[in-house]
Design a protein around this motif. Structure first.
Motif, PDB file in Angstrom:
ATOM      1  N   ALA A  66      38.969  38.310  39.965  1.00  0.00           N
ATOM      2  CA  ALA A  66      39.430  38.828  38.670  1.00  0.00           C
ATOM      3  C   ALA A  66      38.607  40.003  38.147  1.00  0.00           C
ATOM      4  CB  ALA A  66      39.479  37.699  37.647  1.00  0.00           C
ATOM      5  N   PRO A  67      37.267  39.960  38.178  1.00  0.00           N
ATOM      6  CA  PRO A  67      36.515  41.120  37.666  1.00  0.00           C
ATOM      7  C   PRO A  67      36.875  42.418  38.394  1.00  0.00           C
ATOM      8  CG  PRO A  67      35.080  39.230  37.875  1.00  0.00           C
ATOM      9  CD  PRO A  67      36.376  38.848  38.537  1.00  0.00           C
ATOM     10  N   ARG A  68      37.067  42.345  39.710  1.00  0.00           N
ATOM     11  CA  ARG A  68      37.439  43.556  40.459  1.00  0.00           C
ATOM     12  C   ARG A  68      38.866  43.976  40.120  1.00  0.00           C
ATOM     13  NH1 ARG A  68      38.838  47.484  41.882  1.00  0.00           N
ATOM     14  NH2 ARG A  68      38.589  48.634  43.864  1.00  0.00           N
ATOM     15  N   ILE A  69      39.756  43.015  39.943  1.00  0.00           N
ATOM     16  CA  ILE A  69      41.145  43.347  39.609  1.00  0.00           C
ATOM     17  C   ILE A  69      41.221  43.998  38.232  1.00  0.00           C
ATOM     18  CG2 ILE A  69      43.409  42.338  39.090  1.00  0.00           C
ATOM     19  CD1 ILE A  69      42.889  40.316  41.316  1.00  0.00           C
ATOM     20  N   ARG A  70      40.357  43.574  37.296  1.00  0.00           N
ATOM     21  CA  ARG A  70      40.378  44.188  35.967  1.00  0.00           C
ATOM     22  C   ARG A  70      40.155  45.694  36.044  1.00  0.00           C
ATOM     23  NH1 ARG A  70      37.134  39.877  34.032  1.00  0.00           N
ATOM     24  NH2 ARG A  70      35.399  41.289  33.672  1.00  0.00           N
ATOM     25  N   GLU A  71      39.402  46.138  37.031  1.00  0.00           N
ATOM     26  CA  GLU A  71      39.180  47.584  37.190  1.00  0.00           C
ATOM     27  C   GLU A  71      40.478  48.309  37.536  1.00  0.00           C
ATOM     28  OE1 GLU A  71      36.098  48.280  40.042  1.00  0.00           O
ATOM     29  OE2 GLU A  71      34.798  46.708  39.223  1.00  0.00           O
ATOM     30  N   GLU A  72      41.385  47.617  38.208  1.00  0.00           N
ATOM     31  CA  GLU A  72      42.614  48.258  38.673  1.00  0.00           C
ATOM     32  C   GLU A  72      43.677  48.391  37.585  1.00  0.00           C
ATOM     33  OE1 GLU A  72      43.045  49.761  41.590  1.00  0.00           O
ATOM     34  OE2 GLU A  72      40.964  49.260  42.074  1.00  0.00           O
ATOM     35  N   VAL A  73      43.463  47.804  36.422  1.00  0.00           N
ATOM     36  CA  VAL A  73      44.455  47.986  35.351  1.00  0.00           C
ATOM     37  C   VAL A  73      44.425  49.428  34.844  1.00  0.00           C
ATOM     38  CG1 VAL A  73      44.354  45.565  34.647  1.00  0.00           C
ATOM     39  CG2 VAL A  73      42.931  47.254  33.462  1.00  0.00           C
ATOM     40  N   HIS A  74      43.407  50.184  35.228  1.00  0.00           N
ATOM     41  CA  HIS A  74      43.305  51.594  34.842  1.00  0.00           C
ATOM     42  C   HIS A  74      43.651  52.519  36.002  1.00  0.00           C
ATOM     43  CE1 HIS A  74      41.467  50.164  31.168  1.00  0.00           C
ATOM     44  NE2 HIS A  74      40.549  49.523  31.860  1.00  0.00           N
ATOM     45  N   SER A  75      44.225  51.971  37.054  1.00  0.00           N
ATOM     46  CA  SER A  75      44.592  52.778  38.210  1.00  0.00           C
ATOM     47  C   SER A  75      45.608  53.843  37.828  1.00  0.00           C
ATOM     48  CB  SER A  75      45.190  51.877  39.306  1.00  0.00           C
ATOM     49  OG  SER A  75      45.757  52.646  40.341  1.00  0.00           O
ATOM     50  N   GLY A  76      45.551  54.953  38.533  1.00  0.00           N
ATOM     51  CA  GLY A  76      46.532  56.006  38.304  1.00  0.00           C
ATOM     52  C   GLY A  76      47.875  55.713  38.941  1.00  0.00           C
ATOM     53  N   ALA A  96      40.203  38.610  30.823  1.00  0.00           N
ATOM     54  CA  ALA A  96      41.588  39.061  30.984  1.00  0.00           C
ATOM     55  C   ALA A  96      42.310  39.199  29.654  1.00  0.00           C
ATOM     56  CB  ALA A  96      42.345  38.111  31.907  1.00  0.00           C
ATOM     57  N   ARG A  97      42.110  38.266  28.732  1.00  0.00           N
ATOM     58  CA  ARG A  97      42.820  38.310  27.449  1.00  0.00           C
ATOM     59  C   ARG A  97      42.525  39.599  26.701  1.00  0.00           C
ATOM     60  NH1 ARG A  97      43.051  33.496  24.012  1.00  0.00           N
ATOM     61  NH2 ARG A  97      41.178  34.325  23.067  1.00  0.00           N
ATOM     62  N   GLU A  98      41.243  39.954  26.578  1.00  0.00           N
ATOM     63  CA  GLU A  98      40.871  41.153  25.851  1.00  0.00           C
ATOM     64  C   GLU A  98      41.356  42.410  26.580  1.00  0.00           C
ATOM     65  OE1 GLU A  98      38.964  38.612  26.510  1.00  0.00           O
ATOM     66  OE2 GLU A  98      38.559  37.818  24.507  1.00  0.00           O
ATOM     67  N   THR A  99      41.260  42.391  27.919  1.00  0.00           N
ATOM     68  CA  THR A  99      41.701  43.550  28.704  1.00  0.00           C
ATOM     69  C   THR A  99      43.181  43.819  28.496  1.00  0.00           C
ATOM     70  OG1 THR A  99      40.004  43.204  30.397  1.00  0.00           O
ATOM     71  CG2 THR A  99      41.953  44.460  31.042  1.00  0.00           C
ATOM     72  N   ILE A 100      44.006  42.786  28.616  1.00  0.00           N
ATOM     73  CA  ILE A 100      45.452  42.982  28.518  1.00  0.00           C
ATOM     74  C   ILE A 100      45.875  43.256  27.083  1.00  0.00           C
ATOM     75  CG2 ILE A 100      47.698  41.900  28.897  1.00  0.00           C
ATOM     76  CD1 ILE A 100      46.498  40.476  31.288  1.00  0.00           C
ATOM     77  N   ALA A 101      45.249  42.601  26.117  1.00  0.00           N
ATOM     78  CA  ALA A 101      45.593  42.870  24.715  1.00  0.00           C
ATOM     79  C   ALA A 101      45.305  44.318  24.360  1.00  0.00           C
ATOM     80  CB  ALA A 101      44.810  41.931  23.799  1.00  0.00           C
ATOM     81  N   ALA A 138      52.738  43.183  30.733  1.00  0.00           N
ATOM     82  CA  ALA A 138      51.581  42.849  29.903  1.00  0.00           C
ATOM     83  C   ALA A 138      51.934  41.774  28.884  1.00  0.00           C
ATOM     84  CB  ALA A 138      51.062  44.099  29.203  1.00  0.00           C
ATOM     85  N   VAL A 139      53.130  41.849  28.310  1.00  0.00           N
ATOM     86  CA  VAL A 139      53.575  40.816  27.364  1.00  0.00           C
ATOM     87  C   VAL A 139      53.586  39.451  28.047  1.00  0.00           C
ATOM     88  CG1 VAL A 139      55.565  39.945  26.058  1.00  0.00           C
ATOM     89  CG2 VAL A 139      54.899  42.348  25.862  1.00  0.00           C
ATOM     90  N   GLN A 140      54.188  39.381  29.216  1.00  0.00           N
ATOM     91  CA  GLN A 140      54.287  38.105  29.915  1.00  0.00           C
ATOM     92  C   GLN A 140      52.908  37.603  30.350  1.00  0.00           C
ATOM     93  OE1 GLN A 140      55.705  37.713  33.994  1.00  0.00           O
ATOM     94  NE2 GLN A 140      57.373  36.442  33.214  1.00  0.00           N
ATOM     95  N   ALA A 141      52.068  38.505  30.855  1.00  0.00           N
ATOM     96  CA  ALA A 141      50.737  38.097  31.308  1.00  0.00           C
ATOM     97  C   ALA A 141      49.893  37.576  30.149  1.00  0.00           C
ATOM     98  CB  ALA A 141      50.037  39.266  31.991  1.00  0.00           C
ATOM     99  N   LEU A 142      49.940  38.270  29.015  1.00  0.00           N
ATOM    100  CA  LEU A 142      49.143  37.837  27.870  1.00  0.00           C
ATOM    101  C   LEU A 142      49.623  36.482  27.355  1.00  0.00           C
ATOM    102  CD1 LEU A 142      46.786  38.584  26.065  1.00  0.00           C
ATOM    103  CD2 LEU A 142      48.400  39.765  24.551  1.00  0.00           C
ATOM    104  N   ALA A 143      50.941  36.268  27.375  1.00  0.00           N
ATOM    105  CA  ALA A 143      51.472  34.971  26.948  1.00  0.00           C
ATOM    106  C   ALA A 143      50.926  33.848  27.824  1.00  0.00           C
ATOM    107  CB  ALA A 143      52.998  34.992  26.993  1.00  0.00           C
ATOM    108  N   ARG A 144      50.789  34.094  29.106  1.00  0.00           N
ATOM    109  CA  ARG A 144      50.255  33.082  30.014  1.00  0.00           C
ATOM    110  C   ARG A 144      48.791  32.759  29.715  1.00  0.00           C
ATOM    111  NH1 ARG A 144      52.610  35.143  35.803  1.00  0.00           N
ATOM    112  NH2 ARG A 144      54.469  33.836  35.840  1.00  0.00           N
ATOM    113  N   LEU A 145      48.094  33.727  29.150  1.00  0.00           N
ATOM    114  CA  LEU A 145      46.665  33.556  28.910  1.00  0.00           C
ATOM    115  C   LEU A 145      46.362  32.860  27.586  1.00  0.00           C
ATOM    116  CD1 LEU A 145      45.483  37.059  30.173  1.00  0.00           C
ATOM    117  CD2 LEU A 145      45.129  34.864  31.305  1.00  0.00           C
ATOM    118  N   ALA A 146      47.408  32.539  26.838  1.00  0.00           N
ATOM    119  CA  ALA A 146      47.192  31.853  25.562  1.00  0.00           C
ATOM    120  C   ALA A 146      46.521  30.507  25.793  1.00  0.00           C
ATOM    121  CB  ALA A 146      48.518  31.663  24.833  1.00  0.00           C
ATOM    122  N   GLN A 147      45.534  30.220  24.983  1.00  0.00           N
ATOM    123  CA  GLN A 147      44.811  28.951  25.087  1.00  0.00           C
ATOM    124  C   GLN A 147      45.422  27.965  24.093  1.00  0.00           C
ATOM    125  OE1 GLN A 147      40.735  30.133  24.467  1.00  0.00           O
ATOM    126  NE2 GLN A 147      40.616  31.163  26.439  1.00  0.00           N
ATOM    127  N   GLY A 148      46.646  27.550  24.384  1.00  0.00           N
ATOM    128  CA  GLY A 148      47.374  26.654  23.499  1.00  0.00           C
ATOM    129  C   GLY A 148      48.242  27.424  22.522  1.00  0.00           C
TER     130      GLY A 148
END
Length: 208
Positions: A66-76, A96-101, A138-148
């Motif tokens: 995950a930490p390495r994948i977070r870098e790729e959210v800024h890929s060109g 992930a939550r803060e990154t995607i939000a 991003a909407v769908q991914a963030l929804a999955r990351l909800a903690q309840g």
């Protein structure tokens, strides 16, 4: 029985299309022992193998990536960004939550200027479609990351995003990347994605 071994050998093929297909296939036939090889593929000069590796890491639930994948959210490359956002929604790491939000606040919901369509501007249409796919994923991914259901951080970010979507745009099919879309699966509308993510939402409670 030899399928995983054949797929792993194909990761080093000289053709980027073969490397990409092999990486994607590892999501179905691989395991934790493939973490290092898939992470190495994230340095590939072509975006398609990187996309395949990220999707495989998400399918295999290899949270260490995950930490390495977070870098790729800024890929060109939009296809790499899409894969990274989708995978982070699966891997659920701490950042992930803060990154995607943060990304979601910077994204456009989509929609193409009707005048551009009338003029046949294919480049504008393609750019708009890429932006819509990023937003919807991003909407769908963030929804999955909800903690309840009472996760105010996620609910607030999604509610803010929903406020930026025109009512007509809400009823279009959500532009989600495989494996969420395709393979015969019904495609939900963007409204359905938001409704599932924000059940019984109270915008006053969220401060929106």
């Amino acid at each position: 029985a030899n399928a995983p071994a054949l797929v792993r050998r194909a990761l080093a093929d000289r053709l980027w299309s073969v490397r990409g297909a092999a990486a994607l296939a590892l999501g179905s036939v691989g395991g934790p022992e493939d973490l290092a090889a898939l992470l190495a593929l994230l340095e590939d000069p072509h975006p398609w193998p990187r996309r395949g590796a990220i999707l495989a890491l998400g399918e295999l639930d290899l949270a260490a990536a995950a930490p390495r994948i977070r870098e790729e959210v800024h890929s060109g490359a939009p296809e790499v960004r899409l894969a990274a956002i989708w995978a982070l929604g699966r891997l659920r790491d701490d950042g992930a939550r803060e990154t995607i939000a943060t990304l979601l606040r910077q994204m456009k919901p989509g929609g193409v200027d009707p005048e551009m369509i009338a003029e046949g501007d294919g480049a504008v249409r393609l750019l708009s479609d890429a932006e819509s796919r990023l937003f919807d994923t991003a909407v769908q991914a963030l929804a999955r990351l909800a903690q309840g259901e009472d996760d105010l951080f996620v609910r607030r970010a999604l509610s803010e995003a929903r406020e930026r979507v025109d009512d007509e745009e809400m009823d279009r099919p959500a532009r989600l990347p495989p494996p969420e879309a395709g393979a015969g699966r019904p495609t939900p509308t963007l409204r359905a994605v938001f409704d599932a993510a924000l059940p019984n939402v109270d915008d006053d409670e969220l401060g929106c």
